[in-house]
Design a protein around this motif. Sequence first.
Motif, PDB file in Angstrom:
ATOM      1  N   PHE A 125      -1.233  -5.826  -5.645  1.00 36.20           N
ATOM      2  CA  PHE A 125      -1.105  -7.370  -5.543  1.00 36.20           C
ATOM      3  C   PHE A 125      -0.528  -7.908  -6.758  1.00 36.20           C
ATOM      4  CE2 PHE A 125      -2.896  -6.604  -1.425  1.00 36.20           C
ATOM      5  CZ  PHE A 125      -2.889  -7.887  -0.915  1.00 36.20           C
ATOM      6  N   ASP A 126       0.669  -8.498  -6.974  1.00 40.23           N
ATOM      7  CA  ASP A 126       1.053  -9.108  -7.877  1.00 40.23           C
ATOM      8  C   ASP A 126       0.711  -8.378  -9.354  1.00 40.23           C
ATOM      9  OD1 ASP A 126       1.801 -11.203  -6.366  1.00 40.23           O
ATOM     10  OD2 ASP A 126      -0.017 -12.640  -7.002  1.00 40.23           O
ATOM     11  N   GLY A 127       0.767  -7.097  -9.286  1.00 37.71           N
ATOM     12  CA  GLY A 127       1.139  -6.211 -10.551  1.00 37.71           C
ATOM     13  C   GLY A 127      -0.235  -5.503 -10.678  1.00 37.71           C
ATOM     14  N   ALA A 128      -1.264  -6.207 -10.001  1.00 37.37           N
ATOM     15  CA  ALA A 128      -2.806  -5.692 -10.008  1.00 37.37           C
ATOM     16  C   ALA A 128      -2.911  -4.248  -9.221  1.00 37.37           C
ATOM     17  CB  ALA A 128      -3.736  -6.589  -9.864  1.00 37.37           C
ATOM     18  N   VAL A 129      -3.285  -3.258  -9.579  1.00 36.13           N
ATOM     19  CA  VAL A 129      -3.392  -2.081  -8.922  1.00 36.13           C
ATOM     20  C   VAL A 129      -4.853  -1.773  -8.421  1.00 36.13           C
ATOM     21  CG1 VAL A 129      -2.758   0.201  -8.738  1.00 36.13           C
ATOM     22  CG2 VAL A 129      -1.215  -1.269  -9.535  1.00 36.13           C
ATOM     23  N   LEU A 130      -5.066  -1.444  -7.200  1.00 34.22           N
ATOM     24  CA  LEU A 130      -6.346  -0.716  -6.803  1.00 34.22           C
ATOM     25  C   LEU A 130      -6.125   0.595  -6.199  1.00 34.22           C
ATOM     26  CD1 LEU A 130      -9.495  -1.233  -6.067  1.00 34.22           C
ATOM     27  CD2 LEU A 130      -8.694  -2.040  -3.757  1.00 34.22           C
ATOM     28  N   HIS A 131      -6.703   1.496  -6.690  1.00 32.32           N
ATOM     29  CA  HIS A 131      -6.735   2.621  -6.090  1.00 32.32           C
ATOM     30  C   HIS A 131      -7.889   3.059  -5.227  1.00 32.32           C
ATOM     31  CE1 HIS A 131      -4.154   3.797  -9.694  1.00 32.32           C
ATOM     32  NE2 HIS A 131      -3.439   4.153  -8.751  1.00 32.32           N
ATOM     33  N   PHE A 132      -7.621   3.629  -3.965  1.00 31.11           N
ATOM     34  CA  PHE A 132      -8.972   3.667  -3.167  1.00 31.11           C
ATOM     35  C   PHE A 132      -8.533   4.984  -2.106  1.00 31.11           C
ATOM     36  CE2 PHE A 132      -6.407   0.763  -0.719  1.00 31.11           C
ATOM     37  CZ  PHE A 132      -6.665   1.271   0.678  1.00 31.11           C
ATOM     38  N   LYS A 133      -9.793   5.278  -1.420  1.00 27.93           N
ATOM     39  CA  LYS A 133      -9.611   6.463  -0.454  1.00 27.93           C
ATOM     40  C   LYS A 133     -10.008   6.058   0.911  1.00 27.93           C
ATOM     41  CE  LYS A 133     -13.649   8.719  -2.678  1.00 27.93           C
ATOM     42  NZ  LYS A 133     -14.106  10.144  -3.163  1.00 27.93           N
ATOM     43  N   ASN A 134      -9.656   6.701   1.829  1.00 31.38           N
ATOM     44  CA  ASN A 134     -10.307   6.335   3.294  1.00 31.38           C
ATOM     45  C   ASN A 134      -9.751   7.462   4.154  1.00 31.38           C
ATOM     46  OD1 ASN A 134     -11.601   4.816   4.899  1.00 31.38           O
ATOM     47  ND2 ASN A 134      -9.831   3.353   5.304  1.00 31.38           N
ATOM     48  N   ALA A 155      -7.245  10.105   2.827  1.00 32.22           N
ATOM     49  CA  ALA A 155      -5.869   9.603   2.057  1.00 32.22           C
ATOM     50  C   ALA A 155      -6.203   9.039   0.858  1.00 32.22           C
ATOM     51  CB  ALA A 155      -5.037   8.465   3.222  1.00 32.22           C
ATOM     52  N   PHE A 156      -5.676   9.033   0.195  1.00 33.30           N
ATOM     53  CA  PHE A 156      -5.599   8.454  -1.260  1.00 33.30           C
ATOM     54  C   PHE A 156      -4.449   7.257  -1.594  1.00 33.30           C
ATOM     55  CE2 PHE A 156      -7.318  12.803  -1.389  1.00 33.30           C
ATOM     56  CZ  PHE A 156      -8.597  12.604  -1.872  1.00 33.30           C
ATOM     57  N   TYR A 157      -4.858   6.106  -1.847  1.00 38.75           N
ATOM     58  CA  TYR A 157      -3.944   4.868  -1.765  1.00 38.75           C
ATOM     59  C   TYR A 157      -3.891   4.294  -3.130  1.00 38.75           C
ATOM     60  CZ  TYR A 157      -4.425   5.311   3.479  1.00 38.75           C
ATOM     61  OH  TYR A 157      -4.354   5.664   4.618  1.00 38.75           O
ATOM     62  N   ILE A 195       0.914  -1.243  -0.168  1.00 34.73           N
ATOM     63  CA  ILE A 195       0.053  -0.046   0.054  1.00 34.73           C
ATOM     64  C   ILE A 195       1.007   1.228  -0.094  1.00 34.73           C
ATOM     65  CG2 ILE A 195      -1.645   1.173   1.301  1.00 34.73           C
ATOM     66  CD1 ILE A 195      -3.044  -1.106   2.359  1.00 34.73           C
ATOM     67  N   ASN A 196       0.595   2.207  -0.873  1.00 35.68           N
ATOM     68  CA  ASN A 196       1.251   3.424  -0.977  1.00 35.68           C
ATOM     69  C   ASN A 196       0.256   4.605  -1.079  1.00 35.68           C
ATOM     70  OD1 ASN A 196       3.402   5.291  -1.605  1.00 35.68           O
ATOM     71  ND2 ASN A 196       2.952   5.268  -3.804  1.00 35.68           N
ATOM     72  N   MET A 197       0.727   5.461  -0.215  1.00 36.33           N
ATOM     73  CA  MET A 197      -0.104   6.517   0.276  1.00 36.33           C
ATOM     74  C   MET A 197       0.377   7.582  -0.773  1.00 36.33           C
ATOM     75  SD  MET A 197      -0.996   9.290   3.430  1.00 36.33           S
ATOM     76  CE  MET A 197       0.207  10.351   2.536  1.00 36.33           C
ATOM     77  N   LEU A 198      -0.714   8.120  -1.740  1.00 34.29           N
ATOM     78  CA  LEU A 198      -0.370   9.012  -2.808  1.00 34.29           C
ATOM     79  C   LEU A 198      -0.356  10.363  -2.344  1.00 34.29           C
ATOM     80  CD1 LEU A 198      -2.398   7.373  -5.842  1.00 34.29           C
ATOM     81  CD2 LEU A 198      -0.049   7.045  -5.285  1.00 34.29           C
ATOM     82  N   ALA A 199      -1.460  10.680  -1.533  1.00 35.75           N
ATOM     83  CA  ALA A 199      -1.474  12.054  -1.115  1.00 35.75           C
ATOM     84  C   ALA A 199      -2.776  11.919   0.059  1.00 35.75           C
ATOM     85  CB  ALA A 199      -2.325  12.857  -2.071  1.00 35.75           C
ATOM     86  N   PHE A 200      -2.710  12.920   0.890  1.00 33.02           N
ATOM     87  CA  PHE A 200      -3.549  13.321   2.115  1.00 33.02           C
ATOM     88  C   PHE A 200      -4.177  14.615   1.739  1.00 33.02           C
ATOM     89  CE2 PHE A 200      -4.109  14.873   6.439  1.00 33.02           C
ATOM     90  CZ  PHE A 200      -5.084  14.122   6.841  1.00 33.02           C
ATOM     91  N   SER A 201      -5.667  14.790   1.987  1.00 34.25           N
ATOM     92  CA  SER A 201      -6.044  16.024   1.821  1.00 34.25           C
ATOM     93  C   SER A 201      -6.849  16.213   3.171  1.00 34.25           C
ATOM     94  CB  SER A 201      -7.283  15.901   0.892  1.00 34.25           C
ATOM     95  OG  SER A 201      -8.276  17.105   0.965  1.00 34.25           O
ATOM     96  N   LYS A 202      -6.406  17.459   3.770  1.00 33.40           N
ATOM     97  CA  LYS A 202      -7.046  17.968   5.017  1.00 33.40           C
ATOM     98  C   LYS A 202      -8.175  18.398   4.907  1.00 33.40           C
ATOM     99  CE  LYS A 202      -3.272  20.661   5.633  1.00 33.40           C
ATOM    100  NZ  LYS A 202      -2.527  21.654   5.977  1.00 33.40           N
ATOM    101  N   GLU A 203      -9.157  18.093   5.827  1.00 34.02           N
ATOM    102  CA  GLU A 203     -10.449  18.560   5.701  1.00 34.02           C
ATOM    103  C   GLU A 203     -11.076  19.420   6.897  1.00 34.02           C
ATOM    104  OE1 GLU A 203     -12.328  14.879   4.988  1.00 34.02           O
ATOM    105  OE2 GLU A 203     -11.653  14.841   2.843  1.00 34.02           O
ATOM    106  N   ASN A 204     -10.491  19.120   8.217  1.00 32.67           N
ATOM    107  CA  ASN A 204     -10.928  19.918   9.374  1.00 32.67           C
ATOM    108  C   ASN A 204      -9.676  19.307  10.561  1.00 32.67           C
ATOM    109  OD1 ASN A 204     -12.015  17.510  10.900  1.00 32.67           O
ATOM    110  ND2 ASN A 204     -13.274  17.362   9.183  1.00 32.67           N
ATOM    111  N   SER A 205      -9.828  20.243  11.458  1.00 28.18           N
ATOM    112  CA  SER A 205      -8.714  19.930  12.517  1.00 28.18           C
ATOM    113  C   SER A 205      -9.101  20.196  13.917  1.00 28.18           C
ATOM    114  CB  SER A 205      -7.534  21.022  12.270  1.00 28.18           C
ATOM    115  OG  SER A 205      -8.174  22.408  12.485  1.00 28.18           O
TER     116      SER A 205
END
Length: 366
Positions: free
Chosen positions: A299-308, A293-295, A266-276
């Motif tokens: 897995f074995d070269g198959a890539v899934l992008h997701f956010k959480n 966070a955008f990830y 899992i590689n985190m691509l970026a983080f978007s601040k929304e509140n504090s």
Amino acid sequence: MFVFIVLSAVILFLLECCTTFNISPKLLINKSQYIQFPELSDGLEWGTFKMERVSETVNVNVRYFPENNFFMVNNYQGEVFNPIKIDHLGKTIFQLHLPKSDAFHLIDDNNSFIIGENSVYNFAEDHPTAVSFSTILNKENTLTSEEWIQIFESHYQKAEIVLYGWVTDLESANCVYFQTAGKWTKLYTFSHSGPSFIYSQGSKIKCKIKKKEVPEKVREVHFLKDVARESYSNEHRFTDSYSTPFNTDQSFFPDQSLHYKMAGAINMLAFSKENSSSDGYNIGIPTLFYGTAFYEMNFDGAVLHFKNNAIKSVGIGEKVQSETYIFALPEKFLNRSKVSFLTYDYGINKHKNGKEGVYVIRRKGN
């Protein structure tokens, strides 16, 4: 010009550290792409893989039993214990929902066994059913110490399974559970007074008779590991750095001696601040940012992008935290199962999104 550059740097630093403005170039350039990412959820598919959610709680214990080639997810949902059996292909094949009010009267879970007041479930069976105790001994606390030892030794020699119970349905007595030829015997220790054959040592329950430790007889079981985070799939998420000082002889956490391979990255691509929020002492100055966070998960070269959802503490060098793990089997068992688990253990009540829990990652078609 120098003053302008320094002043601009200070302003950018303050914006990044003390406000919810997002000035990361990577985020600004790619945000339109990132916001299209799906949220972490049941049913996501990518390449030859798919993800199924089996639990909605955090810090869930996930274990593997090689003898019968299955996984056990010990899921506590508040007042309800929900143990889940998952086969080597990643399919949920059996589970229980045991509230405190259930007639089973949950006492303990030990190894692959769920123990009630009057019966036991063995999750290693193809079709687990509650098996009542055939014999119950010393409930009235009538045995002498010598008689207790003789009964223990007689049953221990014949039993395939021997479990030690610290908590029982009696207030001050412990238990030994014997399984012999499919039948269960419960032997209570002495309540209020008498020898303490059963004792606790850290998180383990042990038995010592005549100054000699007597081991349980249980099924082989192992935790999974997130290699990148050096963390294990027990409820405490032990790390190698935590375990090592206590584990010189491998008795504290034996699975640390096993070799694990990374299942997916899992590689985190970026983080978007929304509140504090602030800590109450420095009012108006953030100490914690909540955001998305955008990830990219591979897995074995198959890539899934997701956010959480994720959080980030204020400060230079602070990392984004989402408590997301990918757990995989020890390498020696990978020829028996390719199943992995993603767990999301996010524990911030203010910023929860309902995505917490355990997700099974398995091959399509299984």
